[in-house]
Write a protein that holds these residues in place. Structure first.
Motif, PDB file in Angstrom:
ATOM      1  N   VAL A 157       0.910  -1.161   0.016  1.00  0.00           N
ATOM      2  CA  VAL A 157       0.177   0.144  -0.067  1.00  0.00           C
ATOM      3  C   VAL A 157       0.799   1.123  -0.024  1.00  0.00           C
ATOM      4  O   VAL A 157       1.753   1.399   0.828  1.00  0.00           O
ATOM      5  CB  VAL A 157      -0.946   0.080   1.138  1.00  0.00           C
ATOM      6  N   THR A 158       0.725   2.303  -1.027  1.00  0.00           N
ATOM      7  CA  THR A 158       1.598   3.511  -1.008  1.00  0.00           C
ATOM      8  C   THR A 158       0.598   4.522  -1.023  1.00  0.00           C
ATOM      9  O   THR A 158      -0.382   4.695  -1.728  1.00  0.00           O
ATOM     10  CB  THR A 158       2.354   3.326  -2.348  1.00  0.00           C
ATOM     11  N   PHE A 159       0.890   5.386  -0.034  1.00  0.00           N
ATOM     12  CA  PHE A 159       0.208   6.630  -0.064  1.00  0.00           C
ATOM     13  C   PHE A 159       1.006   7.745  -0.719  1.00  0.00           C
ATOM     14  O   PHE A 159       2.039   8.105  -0.525  1.00  0.00           O
ATOM     15  CB  PHE A 159       0.163   7.295   1.369  1.00  0.00           C
ATOM     16  N   SER A 160       0.241   8.355  -1.589  1.00  0.00           N
ATOM     17  CA  SER A 160       1.105   9.283  -2.565  1.00  0.00           C
ATOM     18  C   SER A 160       0.270  10.732  -2.274  1.00  0.00           C
ATOM     19  O   SER A 160      -0.891  10.922  -2.111  1.00  0.00           O
ATOM     20  CB  SER A 160       0.558   8.927  -4.104  1.00  0.00           C
ATOM     21  N   PHE A 161       1.215  11.993  -2.083  1.00  0.00           N
ATOM     22  CA  PHE A 161       0.888  13.146  -1.882  1.00  0.00           C
ATOM     23  C   PHE A 161       1.314  14.027  -2.900  1.00  0.00           C
ATOM     24  O   PHE A 161       2.516  13.830  -3.367  1.00  0.00           O
ATOM     25  CB  PHE A 161       1.543  13.574  -0.626  1.00  0.00           C
ATOM     26  N   ASP A 162       0.472  14.672  -3.389  1.00  0.00           N
ATOM     27  CA  ASP A 162       0.558  15.465  -4.672  1.00  0.00           C
ATOM     28  C   ASP A 162       1.047  16.832  -4.320  1.00  0.00           C
ATOM     29  O   ASP A 162       0.978  17.240  -3.186  1.00  0.00           O
ATOM     30  CB  ASP A 162      -0.731  15.797  -5.456  1.00  0.00           C
ATOM     31  N   SER A 163       1.571  17.886  -5.277  1.00  0.00           N
ATOM     32  CA  SER A 163       2.015  19.130  -4.920  1.00  0.00           C
ATOM     33  C   SER A 163       0.691  19.784  -4.405  1.00  0.00           C
ATOM     34  O   SER A 163      -0.371  19.732  -5.171  1.00  0.00           O
ATOM     35  CB  SER A 163       2.598  19.558  -6.018  1.00  0.00           C
ATOM     36  N   ALA A 164       1.017  20.886  -3.658  1.00  0.00           N
ATOM     37  CA  ALA A 164      -0.058  21.541  -3.105  1.00  0.00           C
ATOM     38  C   ALA A 164       0.047  23.020  -3.091  1.00  0.00           C
ATOM     39  O   ALA A 164      -0.820  23.810  -2.372  1.00  0.00           O
ATOM     40  CB  ALA A 164      -0.926  21.035  -1.994  1.00  0.00           C
ATOM     41  N   GLY A 165       1.502  23.770  -3.237  1.00  0.00           N
ATOM     42  CA  GLY A 165       1.455  24.962  -2.705  1.00  0.00           C
ATOM     43  C   GLY A 165       1.481  25.164  -1.237  1.00  0.00           C
ATOM     44  O   GLY A 165       1.924  24.304  -0.498  1.00  0.00           O
ATOM     45  N   TRP A 166       0.828  25.888  -0.856  1.00  0.00           N
ATOM     46  CA  TRP A 166       0.853  26.282   0.598  1.00  0.00           C
ATOM     47  C   TRP A 166      -0.311  25.447   1.332  1.00  0.00           C
ATOM     48  O   TRP A 166      -0.490  25.559   2.456  1.00  0.00           O
ATOM     49  CB  TRP A 166       0.341  27.976   1.121  1.00  0.00           C
ATOM     50  N   LEU A 167      -1.245  24.743   0.707  1.00  0.00           N
ATOM     51  CA  LEU A 167      -2.187  24.117   0.987  1.00  0.00           C
ATOM     52  C   LEU A 167      -1.387  22.825   1.555  1.00  0.00           C
ATOM     53  O   LEU A 167      -2.377  21.713   1.849  1.00  0.00           O
ATOM     54  CB  LEU A 167      -3.211  23.911   0.060  1.00  0.00           C
ATOM     55  N   TYR A 168      -0.319  22.668   1.391  1.00  0.00           N
ATOM     56  CA  TYR A 168      -0.009  21.135   1.889  1.00  0.00           C
ATOM     57  C   TYR A 168      -0.042  21.017   3.443  1.00  0.00           C
ATOM     58  O   TYR A 168       0.210  20.004   3.984  1.00  0.00           O
ATOM     59  CB  TYR A 168       1.643  21.073   1.666  1.00  0.00           C
ATOM     60  N   VAL A 169      -0.546  22.116   4.228  1.00  0.00           N
ATOM     61  CA  VAL A 169      -0.856  21.718   5.586  1.00  0.00           C
ATOM     62  C   VAL A 169      -2.027  20.845   5.620  1.00  0.00           C
ATOM     63  O   VAL A 169      -1.972  20.151   6.830  1.00  0.00           O
ATOM     64  CB  VAL A 169      -1.118  23.151   6.464  1.00  0.00           C
ATOM     65  N   TYR A 170      -2.861  20.870   4.808  1.00  0.00           N
ATOM     66  CA  TYR A 170      -3.731  19.911   4.921  1.00  0.00           C
ATOM     67  C   TYR A 170      -3.120  18.389   4.732  1.00  0.00           C
ATOM     68  O   TYR A 170      -3.657  17.381   5.365  1.00  0.00           O
ATOM     69  CB  TYR A 170      -4.779  20.079   3.777  1.00  0.00           C
TER      70      TYR A 170
END
Length: 142
Positions: free
Chosen positions: A50-63
């Protein structure tokens, strides 16, 4: 000479070439339903990954930090000290990936670094870096 009235023959031939070139390049002619590299995690037969992938988000990466904090709290056992989690005790078959801001989140989880501590640091540096993004490397060193 024109094809169908308005499209020049040379341009029509170029479109056909690009189309067929794409078909050849992006078609997996060697596809098999069962493939040894896709079927098993290396070294551990029969373990699902199982791989969790996080996308680019600018300043919204705090979410993304909220998702990472949840994963760290519920899936990863603490190592006994306040600095974070021990990555060697993660469930087998667990992986993380990310791009841009998501790479920061994925690397926090993969290294076992405390997500709430990094989140607090990011919030503390926000006012400095909000309008002056060239100061981000300086803020990251603190």
């Amino acid at each position: 000479m024109a094809v169908s009235g308005r499209l020049p023959l040379g341009l029509a031939m170029l479109h056909a070439f690009v189309f067929f070139n794409g078909v050849v390049l992006y078609t997996d002619f060697h596809f098999r339903e069962s493939h040894p590299l896709r079927d098993k995690t290396p070294g551990k037969p029969g373990v699902e990954r199982v791989t969790f992938s996080f996308d680019s988000a600018g300043w919204l990466y705090v979410y993304q930090f909220g998702v990472a904090a949840f994963l760290q709290e519920h899936l990863m056992p603490p190592n006994g000290d306040a600095k974070g989690r021990d990555p060697s005790h993660y469930p087998s078959g667990l992986g993380f990936s990310g791009s841009s801001a998501g790479a920061l989140t994925a690397s926090l989880l993969a290294s076992g670094t405390s997500v709430p501590d990094v989140f607090e640091h990011v919030l503390a540096q926000y006012k400095v870096c909000r309008r002056q993004p060239w100061k981000m490397p300086i803020c990251a060193e603190e």
